[in-house]
Design an enzyme around this catalytic site. Structure first.
Site, PDB file in Angstrom:
ATOM      1  N   TYR A 124      -9.703  -4.361 -11.155  1.00 43.19           N
ATOM      2  CA  TYR A 124      -9.743  -3.879 -12.536  1.00 43.19           C
ATOM      3  C   TYR A 124     -10.010  -4.998 -13.537  1.00 43.19           C
ATOM      4  O   TYR A 124     -10.294  -4.739 -14.693  1.00 43.19           O
ATOM      5  CB  TYR A 124      -8.414  -3.212 -12.884  1.00 43.19           C
ATOM      6  N   LYS A 171      -2.945  -3.252   1.122  1.00 42.78           N
ATOM      7  CA  LYS A 171      -3.894  -3.193   2.244  1.00 42.78           C
ATOM      8  C   LYS A 171      -3.985  -4.597   2.829  1.00 42.78           C
ATOM      9  O   LYS A 171      -5.078  -5.177   2.992  1.00 42.78           O
ATOM     10  CB  LYS A 171      -5.251  -2.695   1.710  1.00 42.78           C
ATOM     11  N   ASP A 206      -3.482   3.510   2.615  1.00 49.38           N
ATOM     12  CA  ASP A 206      -4.064   4.772   3.114  1.00 49.38           C
ATOM     13  C   ASP A 206      -2.963   5.648   3.703  1.00 49.38           C
ATOM     14  O   ASP A 206      -2.880   6.850   3.444  1.00 49.38           O
ATOM     15  CB  ASP A 206      -5.218   4.525   4.100  1.00 49.38           C
ATOM     16  N   ASP A 230      -3.760   3.208  -9.754  1.00 50.44           N
ATOM     17  CA  ASP A 230      -4.587   4.187 -10.468  1.00 50.44           C
ATOM     18  C   ASP A 230      -4.742   5.437  -9.605  1.00 50.44           C
ATOM     19  O   ASP A 230      -4.557   6.572 -10.062  1.00 50.44           O
ATOM     20  CB  ASP A 230      -5.951   3.538 -10.724  1.00 50.44           C
TER      21      ASP A 230
END
Ligand code: NAD
Length: 335
Positions: A124, A171, A206, A230
């Site tokens: 971002y 992740k 995930d 987000d």
């Protein structure tokens, strides 16, 4: 003395949902004065920038802001004003609660989750460029200092709220340096809070997404880097009735700007169609931040009463009311 709050009405449905807040706050009798500061698409046309310096000055002066959604052009055009505001004012924590409310049909009942999203770094940060004509590169930035302050705020606020389970989503199996750093710093900070929580754990993002749609009641607080926050917070909005109900707060050390999670929904602009609940819930959180707890509680009760009947709920919640009718129903339910 009245509390002055900077009000950014926003684009699209923004002016309608922020008008709703102004009416409810006035009916509550709370001593708030709005200092209106325009930003976004329309200002871009008039002033050549979607974020005039006067808007930032107003928020810096008042320390508190309420913001309607602002449009960001996809692909070409100006960069996100939302992102710029958060960076300019160093609003490093985006706090997004997800709470089941009465009368709202949603996939789950009794959801009570909070997402703490880092608000200034990650992809971002918008550090990207073309590499020749046919490739593009974006740089993912995660710093120890940036991660430490969001994690500490998440632990502190969660402890204060009596939360017992805190999870970091990342992740780090693939992005070993960036997300690895975020995860490591989270667990370093957690050492100061071991006695305050029953569970402190992590999930790969995930898997976290799947867990949230299958068994959200097993989670309490989720901390994550900007982009995952987000996405996960929109998933959580879906769990509790959609974007029309999801509030948010951008918090820094001295300044806070409250805003709904949803965007400017241009297709509903000017149609008395937008649900103002997310912005009203953001305003309710703002009242709590300003320690106007009694008014916040009265507002919450009136909103819950208005949600009970389909005649006073908005269409996205299976009702028949418009923005204005829902607002009036809240006002008439104020005790
Ligand atoms: P959006 O949130 O505006 O709308 C997505 C869908 O959610 C809508 O089609 C609608 O079905 C539903 N929805 C959202 N808000 C609602 C409300 N108040 N009442 C009823 N239904 C509602 O997202 P988008 O269409 O992806 O984005 C539109 C614009 O908003 C884009 O320019 C985007 O960049 C911007 N945006 C701004 C913010 C912000 O200001 N913080 C956040 C997200 C998107």
């Amino acid at each position: 003395m009245a509390q002055t709050v900077t009000l950014i009405p926003g684009d699209g449905t923004g002016p309608e949902v922020t008008d709703s807040v102004k009416e409810v706050i006035e009916a509550l009798g709370v001593d708030i004065e709005w200092e209106v500061a325009e930003a976004g698409e329309t200002v871009m046309e008039e002033e050549g920038t979607p974020l005039p310096e006067s808007v930032l000055e107003s928020i810096r002066r008042n320390k508190v802001g309420l913001k309607g959604p602002l449009t960001t052009p996809v692909g070409a055009g100006f960069r996100s004003v939302n992102v710029a505001l958060r960076k300019e004012l160093d609003l490093y924590a985006n706090v997004r609660p997800s709470l089941s409310l009465p009368g709202i049909e949603a996939p789950f009942e009794d959801i009570d989750l909070i997402i703490f999203r880092e608000n200034t770094e990650d992809l971002y940060a918008g550090v990207e460029h073309m590499v020749g004509e046919d490739a593009a590169e974006s740089i993912k930035i995660i710093t120890r200092a940036g991660t430490e302050r969001i994690c500490r705020l998440a632990f502190e606020q969660s402890k204060e709220l009596g939360r017992k389970h805190i999870t970091v989503a990342h992740k780090a199996n693939i992005m070993k340096f960036t997300d690895g750093l975020f995860r490591d710093v989270f667990f370093e900070v957690s050492k100061d809070y071991e006695n305050d929580f029953e569970e402190i754990d992590d999930r790969i993002v995930d898997n976290m997404s799947m867990q949230l749609v299958m068994k959200p009641n097993e989670y309490d607080v989720v901390v994550c880097p900007n982009l995952y926050g987000d996405i996960l917070s929109d998933i959580c909005a879906g769990l509790t009735g959609g974007l029309g109900v999801a509030p948010g707060a951008n918090i820094g050390d001295e300044i806070a700007v409250f805003e709904p999670v949803h965007g400017s929904t241009p297709k509903y602009a000017g149609q008395n169609r937008a649900n103002p609940l997310a912005t009203l819930q953001s305003a309710r959180t703002m009242l709590e931040y300003l320690e106007m707890n009694e008014a916040a509680e009265r507002m919450q009760k009136a909103m819950e009463a208005a949600l009970e009947s389909p005649e006073t709920r908005t269409k996205d919640l299976g009702g028949s009311a418009g923005t204005k009718e829902f607002t009036q129903a809240i006002i008439s339910n104020l005790e």
